[in-house]
Design a protein around this motif. Structure first.
Motif, mmCIF file in Angstrom:
data_model
loop_
_atom_site.group_PDB
_atom_site.id
_atom_site.type_symbol
_atom_site.label_atom_id
_atom_site.label_comp_id
_atom_site.label_asym_id
_atom_site.label_seq_id
_atom_site.Cartn_x
_atom_site.Cartn_y
_atom_site.Cartn_z
ATOM 1 N N SER A 427 42.123 36.175 54.659
ATOM 2 C CA SER A 427 41.995 36.967 53.893
ATOM 3 C C SER A 427 41.850 36.403 52.308
ATOM 4 O O SER A 427 42.228 35.182 52.243
ATOM 5 N N VAL A 428 40.838 36.846 51.339
ATOM 6 C CA VAL A 428 40.698 36.362 50.105
ATOM 7 C C VAL A 428 40.941 37.454 49.277
ATOM 8 O O VAL A 428 40.391 38.467 49.387
ATOM 9 N N SER A 429 42.169 37.302 48.373
ATOM 10 C CA SER A 429 42.491 38.280 47.496
ATOM 11 C C SER A 429 42.242 38.015 46.122
ATOM 12 O O SER A 429 42.451 36.765 45.662
ATOM 13 N N PHE A 430 41.710 38.704 45.201
ATOM 14 C CA PHE A 430 41.558 38.567 43.688
ATOM 15 C C PHE A 430 42.659 39.373 43.102
ATOM 16 O O PHE A 430 42.830 40.804 43.232
ATOM 17 N N ILE A 431 43.496 38.958 42.031
ATOM 18 C CA ILE A 431 44.725 39.603 41.615
ATOM 19 C C ILE A 431 44.412 39.304 39.821
ATOM 20 O O ILE A 431 44.696 38.121 39.619
ATOM 21 N N GLU A 432 44.173 40.341 39.137
ATOM 22 C CA GLU A 432 44.072 40.158 37.567
ATOM 23 C C GLU A 432 45.591 39.763 37.055
ATOM 24 O O GLU A 432 46.396 40.373 37.351
#
Length: 581
Positions: A427-432
């Motif tokens: 998984s590759v997750s982007f969290i602001e």
């Protein structure tokens, strides 16, 4: 007819009398909206309070159009009323029974806000600002003569008469006064939202289980790696190039151990201090084998030969010139300090002048075995690091990174063939996180998720930042809660590593969180190193603008980053680009 999710409606929904109004609206939307519309029924979401606590909710309908955007709808059956004094909402059914209900306007607005957050966090979303509205459908209630409140203008409601042409009302609600900042989501944006709200999935083991399986697979040599070891046996000097995850360090250790087992006094060296400590642990107790970082070797030999100049030693000149010269003086003064064979890992970190120094550390500087493993894409320390003109071998199979992580990093690679042969999934997750406080909260949540749900141990985790100063602040800020943290060269089983991307180069963990700031996206090489440190779980945390630039670079292999770094990159590395005493 609109494309509906799910299709068909499950029997438990059709048979539930409490959902009869929602079923009626579902049929109206399906019949009255054109083919371009995608409508998602009963979409749950999970969000976070500012204090980090969880909050959950559900959107009755989410309607998405490639040109106009997204509309989130809340549906309430019966005759709806609100008590202005108490703020209580109620619904009276056809039997005259009054039911207490939640505020539908607040429900719809909150669902819109939370879903927009989820869309922005998704690595699939790169369409810019999304025109999003919310509305309330009251198919059993008549239209009043005036707005219901400052936050409840009549235009956000579809009443009984509106439902006769509900499709037109939905189209008008989104088309009227569109947000000037918005861009049409297009088919790509609609697909990104579909994958968020109605994705196919397969339940997989925890990251802990998947990591153990992947480690066993990586420990088995591939045919390509066997071929390399055979070539190394026949060629006393070689350059081995390969992208991240191709097994360079494992093969370097294996070759060094084979040389030592053959009775040759062998040096296994690298640039990074943390990688040097890692190699020392791997090779501890192996006869005839010395594993040291380059500067550890310089200090050790210079101390034995008493060639180290007086003074504490600081600054770039000390590490690039003074220590290498002290090593050269030491092996010339005391020939017993020389080696019969040398294996260098992460060779792209070495400036060209050091190769001559290392060759002179051999008993026979012109003929003794010398093997250099490197990845030209990871030159994050020096610009001039040309290796000797030895015969070359190319490793092509990335075995470390899960396929999704490899896919994200692949556009950043420019070294010839590099194939994704790692475990499926990942998984590759982007969290602001726009502020340092928010980033700290997100990191704590990530640690809790990894250690609790994914069953990973602290030794399986790393938190990386673009520079050592930020890493030090994160360690001091206590982002790991009650779990110990440490720098990469101090790694231990009960601690989470928090360090810079440069210092962690050559190392890896099951799951990695990267703090993304402008400095990261200014260098393709730094991004490439950061993205390839994780086996199975990669989480990127940072401001929306930085994450957006990172997504664009991943998608296109271009952006503000460049293959050689920025013009002043060498300067802003500061002491993080050096191994301090």
């Amino acid at each position: 007819m609109a494309v509906m999710y799910p299709t068909p409606l499950p029997n438990y929904v059709l048979a539930d009398p409490l959902r009869s109004t929602e079923v009626r609206v579902h049929r109206l939307l399906e019949a009255q909206l054109p083919d371009e519309w995608h409508v998602f029924y009963s979409r749950p979401w999970l969000g976070l309070h500012p204090d980090g606590g969880e909050v959950e909710g559900e959107a009755d309908f989410v309607a998405v159009h490639p040109k106009t955007g997204m509309l989130v709808l809340e549906v309430k059956g019966g005759v709806v009323s609100r008590n202005g004094t108490t703020g209580e909402w109620t619904s009276r059914d056809r039997h005259g029974i009054v039911h207490s209900i939640k505020d539908p306007v607040r429900q719809a607005g909150r669902s819109r806000h939370r879903l927009l957050e989820k869309i922005r966090e998704s690595r699939l979303w790169d369409q810019g600002f999304l025109n999003a509205r919310h509305g309330v459908v009251l198919p059993d209630s008549g239209r009043p003569e005036h707005d219901l409140g400052p936050d409840m203008p009549l235009r956000i409601f579809a009443f009984m008469d509106d439902c006769k042409e509900l499709g037109k009302w939905v189209e008008g609600r989104l088309a009227a006064d569109p947000d000037p900042r918005a861009t049409p989501p297009g088919p790509r944006g609609v697909e990104a939202i579909r994958r968020l709200l109605a994705a196919d999935f397969e339940l997989t083991p925890t990251l802990r289980s998947a990591y153990e399986i992947a480690e066993r697979r990586i420990d088995r040599l591939t045919a390509e790696q066997f071929q390399l070891l055979e070539q190394l046996a026949c060629n006393p000097r070689m350059i081995i190039r390969g992208g991240a995850g191709t097994g360079k360090t494992m093969l370097a250790v294996e070759k060094a151990m084979r040389l030592a087992a053959a009775g040759q006094r062998t040096l296994l060296t690298c640039y990074n201090q943390p990688l040097g400590h890692h190699l020392q642990r791997l090779c501890s107790g192996v006869a005839n084998l010395t594993a040291r970082s380059f500067h550890q070797l310089c200090r050790q030999c210079a101390a034995q030969a008493e060639t180290l100049p007086a003074g504490s030693g600081e600054g770039r000149d000390y590490f690039e010139q003074t220590l290498p010269q002290a090593l050269l003086d030491a092996v010339e003064t005391n020939r017993s300090l020389r080696f019969d064979a040398i294996v260098a890992d992460e060779g792209q970190d070495f400036p060209g002048s050091w190769w001559a120094v290392l060759e002179l550390c051999l008993t026979d500087a012109e003929n003794d075995p010398f093997y250099i493993f490197l990845d030209d894409n990871q030159r994050v320390h020096f610009r001039q690091s040309d290796a000797p003109a030895y015969p070359a071998f190319l490793l092509t199979q990335n075995l470390r990174n899960a396929r999704e992580i490899f896919t994200a990093a692949a556009p950043l690679y420019s070294g010839g063939v590099w194939l994704g042969s790692g475990p499926t999934g990942g998984s590759v997750s982007f969290i602001e996180a726009e502020t340092a406080g928010t980033a700290t909260a997100r990191l704590r949540q990530w640690i809790g998720r990894m250690t609790n749900r994914e069953r990973l141990a602290p030794r399986d985790l790393a938190i990386l930042s673009p520079d050592a100063a930020m890493a030090g602040m994160l360690r001091n800020a206590g982002v790991t809660g009650g779990i110990p943290s440490c720098a990469a060269h101090e790694a231990r089983d009960n601690a989470i590593v928090i360090d810079s991307v440069r210092r962690f180069k050559g190392l890896e963990r099951a799951a990695v969180a990267v703090c993304c700031v402008d400095q990261l996206v200014s260098s393709t090489e730094l991004m490439y190193v950061a993205l390839t440190r994780a086996h199975l779980g990669l989480t990127l945390i940072g401001p929306a603008a930085v994450l957006g630039e990172l997504k664009r670079t991943i998608a296109t292999g271009s952006g503000s980053a460049n293959c050689c770094g920025t013009g002043n990159e060498h300067n802003h590395q500061g002491q993080d680009a050096l191994e301090l005493p």
